[in-house]
Write an enzyme that holds these catalytic residues in place. Structure first.
Site, PDB file in Angstrom:
ATOM      1  N   GLY A 135      -1.434  22.755 -12.732  1.00 27.76           N
ATOM      2  CA  GLY A 135      -1.263  21.392 -12.224  1.00 27.76           C
ATOM      3  C   GLY A 135      -0.139  21.271 -11.208  1.00 27.76           C
ATOM      4  O   GLY A 135       0.373  20.179 -10.973  1.00 27.76           O
ATOM      5  N   THR A 187       3.096  10.303 -12.705  1.00 20.53           N
ATOM      6  CA  THR A 187       4.202  11.172 -13.143  1.00 20.53           C
ATOM      7  C   THR A 187       5.548  10.501 -12.892  1.00 20.53           C
ATOM      8  O   THR A 187       6.379  10.365 -13.794  1.00 20.53           O
ATOM      9  CB  THR A 187       4.127  12.509 -12.373  1.00 20.53           C
ATOM     10  N   LYS A 228       9.410  16.618   4.538  1.00 23.65           N
ATOM     11  CA  LYS A 228      10.784  16.527   4.016  1.00 23.65           C
ATOM     12  C   LYS A 228      11.792  16.970   5.074  1.00 23.65           C
ATOM     13  O   LYS A 228      12.839  16.332   5.263  1.00 23.65           O
ATOM     14  CB  LYS A 228      10.902  17.388   2.754  1.00 23.65           C
ATOM     15  N   ASP A 239       3.799  19.149   3.280  1.00 22.56           N
ATOM     16  CA  ASP A 239       4.727  18.400   2.416  1.00 22.56           C
ATOM     17  C   ASP A 239       6.179  18.799   2.727  1.00 22.56           C
ATOM     18  O   ASP A 239       7.050  17.935   2.885  1.00 22.56           O
ATOM     19  CB  ASP A 239       4.368  18.715   0.954  1.00 22.56           C
ATOM     20  N   LYS A 299       7.397  10.854   0.779  1.00 25.33           N
ATOM     21  CA  LYS A 299       7.813  11.525   2.025  1.00 25.33           C
ATOM     22  C   LYS A 299       6.765  11.413   3.123  1.00 25.33           C
ATOM     23  O   LYS A 299       7.094  11.325   4.310  1.00 25.33           O
ATOM     24  CB  LYS A 299       8.151  12.992   1.766  1.00 25.33           C
ATOM     25  N   VAL A 332      12.811  13.744  -0.813  1.00 25.39           N
ATOM     26  CA  VAL A 332      13.199  15.074  -0.325  1.00 25.39           C
ATOM     27  C   VAL A 332      13.864  15.852  -1.451  1.00 25.39           C
ATOM     28  O   VAL A 332      14.903  15.429  -1.980  1.00 25.39           O
ATOM     29  CB  VAL A 332      14.163  14.981   0.872  1.00 25.39           C
ATOM     30  N   GLU A 346      -0.746  19.670  -5.214  1.00 25.31           N
ATOM     31  CA  GLU A 346      -1.102  18.293  -4.861  1.00 25.31           C
ATOM     32  C   GLU A 346      -2.633  18.172  -4.897  1.00 25.31           C
ATOM     33  O   GLU A 346      -3.344  19.181  -4.796  1.00 25.31           O
ATOM     34  CB  GLU A 346      -0.628  17.973  -3.431  1.00 25.31           C
TER      35      GLU A 346
HETATM   36  P1  NAP Z   1       0.552  10.332  -9.446  1.00 22.89           P
HETATM   37  O1  NAP Z   1       0.912  10.956 -10.747  1.00 22.89           O
HETATM   38  O2  NAP Z   1      -0.746  10.688  -8.825  1.00 22.89           O
HETATM   39  O3  NAP Z   1       0.622   8.745  -9.658  1.00 22.89           O
HETATM   40  C1  NAP Z   1       0.252   7.853  -8.651  1.00 22.89           C
HETATM   41  C2  NAP Z   1       0.215   6.475  -9.268  1.00 22.89           C
HETATM   42  O4  NAP Z   1      -0.065   5.534  -8.251  1.00 22.89           O
HETATM   43  C3  NAP Z   1      -0.862   6.309 -10.359  1.00 22.89           C
HETATM   44  O5  NAP Z   1      -0.355   5.562 -11.418  1.00 22.89           O
HETATM   45  C4  NAP Z   1      -1.953   5.540  -9.634  1.00 22.89           C
HETATM   46  O6  NAP Z   1      -2.700   4.689 -10.501  1.00 22.89           O
HETATM   47  C5  NAP Z   1      -1.126   4.719  -8.671  1.00 22.89           C
HETATM   48  N1  NAP Z   1      -1.921   4.316  -7.523  1.00 22.89           N
HETATM   49  C6  NAP Z   1      -2.528   5.123  -6.624  1.00 22.89           C
HETATM   50  N2  NAP Z   1      -3.171   4.378  -5.715  1.00 22.89           N
HETATM   51  C7  NAP Z   1      -2.976   3.071  -6.072  1.00 22.89           C
HETATM   52  C8  NAP Z   1      -3.414   1.844  -5.570  1.00 22.89           C
HETATM   53  N3  NAP Z   1      -4.216   1.795  -4.503  1.00 22.89           N
HETATM   54  N4  NAP Z   1      -3.003   0.713  -6.184  1.00 22.89           N
HETATM   55  C9  NAP Z   1      -2.204   0.755  -7.249  1.00 22.89           C
HETATM   56  N5  NAP Z   1      -1.774   1.915  -7.790  1.00 22.89           N
HETATM   57  C10 NAP Z   1      -2.153   3.045  -7.206  1.00 22.89           C
HETATM   58  O7  NAP Z   1       1.665  10.616  -8.347  1.00 22.89           O
HETATM   59  P2  NAP Z   1       3.178  11.036  -8.597  1.00 22.89           P
HETATM   60  O8  NAP Z   1       3.238  12.506  -8.805  1.00 22.89           O
HETATM   61  O9  NAP Z   1       3.786  10.143  -9.588  1.00 22.89           O
HETATM   62  O10 NAP Z   1       3.803  10.793  -7.133  1.00 22.89           O
HETATM   63  C11 NAP Z   1       4.089   9.504  -6.672  1.00 22.89           C
HETATM   64  C12 NAP Z   1       4.861   9.604  -5.361  1.00 22.89           C
HETATM   65  O11 NAP Z   1       6.059  10.332  -5.569  1.00 22.89           O
HETATM   66  C13 NAP Z   1       4.136  10.318  -4.229  1.00 22.89           C
HETATM   67  O12 NAP Z   1       4.488   9.748  -2.993  1.00 22.89           O
HETATM   68  C14 NAP Z   1       4.692  11.733  -4.321  1.00 22.89           C
HETATM   69  O13 NAP Z   1       4.616  12.443  -3.096  1.00 22.89           O
HETATM   70  C15 NAP Z   1       6.125  11.431  -4.679  1.00 22.89           C
HETATM   71  N6  NAP Z   1       6.815  12.530  -5.331  1.00 22.89           N
HETATM   72  C16 NAP Z   1       6.292  13.069  -6.456  1.00 22.89           C
HETATM   73  C17 NAP Z   1       6.959  14.105  -7.096  1.00 22.89           C
HETATM   74  C18 NAP Z   1       6.444  14.706  -8.360  1.00 22.89           C
HETATM   75  O14 NAP Z   1       7.077  15.620  -8.877  1.00 22.89           O
HETATM   76  N7  NAP Z   1       5.312  14.249  -8.900  1.00 22.89           N
HETATM   77  C19 NAP Z   1       8.167  14.579  -6.551  1.00 22.89           C
HETATM   78  C20 NAP Z   1       8.690  13.968  -5.397  1.00 22.89           C
HETATM   79  C21 NAP Z   1       8.003  12.946  -4.804  1.00 22.89           C
HETATM   80  P3  NAP Z   1      -3.601   5.264 -11.715  1.00 22.89           P
HETATM   81  O15 NAP Z   1      -2.629   5.917 -12.646  1.00 22.89           O
HETATM   82  O16 NAP Z   1      -4.220   4.052 -12.312  1.00 22.89           O
HETATM   83  O17 NAP Z   1      -4.558   6.211 -11.097  1.00 22.89           O
HETATM   84  N1  HSE Z   2       4.195  19.215  -4.165  1.00 24.49           N
HETATM   85  C1  HSE Z   2       5.605  19.038  -4.105  1.00 24.49           C
HETATM   86  C2  HSE Z   2       6.281  20.368  -4.404  1.00 24.49           C
HETATM   87  C3  HSE Z   2       6.033  17.962  -5.082  1.00 24.49           C
HETATM   88  O1  HSE Z   2       5.613  21.297  -4.869  1.00 24.49           O
HETATM   89  O2  HSE Z   2       7.467  20.525  -4.149  1.00 24.49           O
HETATM   90  C4  HSE Z   2       7.423  17.458  -4.853  1.00 24.49           C
HETATM   91  O3  HSE Z   2       7.572  16.848  -3.611  1.00 24.49           O
END
Ligand code: NAP
Ligand code: HSE
Length: 429
Positions: free
Chosen positions: A190, A15, A208, A204, A108, A135, A193
């Protein structure tokens, strides 16, 4: 001669990662103008190279191993958006620092567990770690604390920092649905987490809060000292009754430095329904910062999602392109104090709900327990009867948490309780 581009190695194409690719591609000119130099992606990494990601990645080198990506000579900034507090995220971040790269992360969990060690390593190696996206997603709260409010002694940091929990609580309230039903809805949408306890267990949001507390109070990150309680026990009855009394239930984080030490708690609280926090709907986040000079600042916005989170990551990258280099938690890592963890003792009004046997003297026994604990009643309501049971709601005047625990423990010995009482703190906001 045109300025050299800042070159990103992007680990994670989920994402957030794809959101970053989109911004880099869509706003290349805008970013180059604002940063004073182009910002480009040179190489990427994810687990599955064959996955369709709805993005053109053809110009980027592929690395199967994020550690190798972090060490590439054509990478200046390692952007870590894989997630996980150990494993590849930690290994690749460490490798990037050793290889002389700055790091931007949205992770985080990684920083809540290893923030101090990583900050020390970065500073020893002359590198920078930035984590705005970690955060409150798209809200620039780290920037507000480290830069805009740098002249203030911070008194309190407070907020709703997990959008999923706020979605669940506001949906329960607006639709009158029980927790389990809305939890399932959130799963279908969706929002949860992969491990839902990170959201609904308050973990989570606790991560933060611990990061904000480190910056606000100049202390080492101490996630283990956060008092954590999730939303799994918040019932639709409490949501309805709190609403009836003019309150909303929020998973609220509060960090403040007291004479006893650093209080950090992430727990369900009641807040006035007409306050900014009470009005916060759905997946939105809100962070309230209180400084001695500025007073109260309220920051509100999207706490998650592709665009908002990538926006925060790229804000950090652009700062690095501009040459802005700050210590990870605002002051040098070796000057961060080791906080004394203080259990929450600040008095507050409490909401108490209990089901009593509807017989003479029952309420008097409860009132006696409260009186003996030195707790004064502000409001009280009885809600009908179910057979020989009656629901009673009490709002106390300010009381210390230990006194509330003592009084509610005493309720059990009265013989008039039908089930365990519920006590929820009412936070002054
Ligand atoms: P996600 O959609 O699950 O994407 C994770 C990505 O990392 C995927 O592309 C995955 O590869 C890759 N990955 C996982 N393990 C790996 C490994 N061992 N080697 C190489 N690549 C690897 O997660 P996300 O929602 O983007 O979140 C990413 C980070 O941002 C997390 O720390 C999350 O807490 C933080 N965050 C997310 C949000 C949000 O709204 N989503 C908000 C704030 C912070 P594949 O695609 O090939 O599986
Ligand atoms: N699971 C987290 C939330 C994603 O719902 O706020 C962003 O950190």
């Amino acid at each position: 001669m045109p300025a050299a581009p800042l070159r990103i190695g992007l680990a994670g194409l989920g994402t957030v990662g794809i959101g970053i690719v989109q911004i880099v591609q869509r706003h290349a000119d805008l970013i180059a103008t604002r940063a004073g130099r182009p910002v480009i992606i040179t190489a990427v990494s994810a687990r599955d190279r064959k996955k369709n990601r709805d993005a053109d990645l053809s110009a980027y080198a592929w690395e199967a191993d994020p550690v190798t990506l972090a060490q590439r000579p054509d990478v200046d900034v390692f952007v870590e958006v894989m997630g996980g507090h150990d494993g590849p995220a930690k290994a690749a971040t460490e490798a990037a620092l050793v290889a002389g790269k700055d790091v931007v992360t949205a992770n985080k969990a990684l920083l809540a567990h290893h923030g101090q060690a990583l900050a020390e390593a970065a500073e020893t190696l002359g590198r920078v770690i930035r984590f705005e996206a970690a955060v409150a997603g798209g809200i620039p709260v780290i920037k507000a604390l480290t830069e805009g409010l740098a002249a203030n002694r911070i008194k309190r940091v407070m907020g709703v920092m997990n959008g999923t929990c706020n979605y669940i609580l506001t949906r329960m309230q607006s639709a009158g649905l029980p927790y389990d039903t809305v939890f399932e809805e959130a799963r279908q949408l969706g929002y949860l987490e992969a491990d839902p306890t990170l959201d609904v267990g308050g973990i989570d949001a606790g991560h933060k809060l611990s990061l904000l507390a480190a910056i606000a109070f100049g202390t080492k990150v101490s996630f283990d000292a956060v008092e954590l309680e999730g939303i799994g026990n918040v019932s639709i009855d409490d949501i309805r009754l709190a609403q009836d009394m003019g309150y909303r239930i929020k998973l609220l984080g509060v960090a403040q430095m007291t004479g006893r030490g650093l209080e950090q708690r992430m727990t369900p609280c009641l807040v006035p329904a007409d306050s900014p926090l009470g009005q916060l709907q759905g997946g939105t986040n809100m962070v309230v910062l209180e400084g001695d000079a500025v007073g109260q600042i309220v920051l509100r916005g999207p706490g998650a999602g592709m665009g908002p989170t990538a926006s925060a990551v790229m804000g950090d990258v652009i700062d690095l392109a501009r040459g802005l280099r700050l210590p990870t938690f605002g002051i040098p890592a070796n000057q961060l104090a080791t906080p004394i963890a203080a259990r929450s003792a600040t008095p507050a009004p409490y909401y108490l709900r209990m089901t009593l046997l509807d017989k003479p003297g029952a309420l008097a026994k409860i009132a006696t327990c409260l009186g003996e604990a030195g707790i004064s009643i502000d409001q009280m309501r009885q809600y009908g009867h179910v057979g020989i049971h009656a629901t009673v709601l009490i709002v106390t005047h300010k009381a210390a948490p230990d006194d509330i625990a003592h009084a509610t423990a005493g309720f059990a010995a009265t013989g008039v309780l039908v089930d365990a009482p519920v006590a929820i703190r009412i936070e002054e906001v």
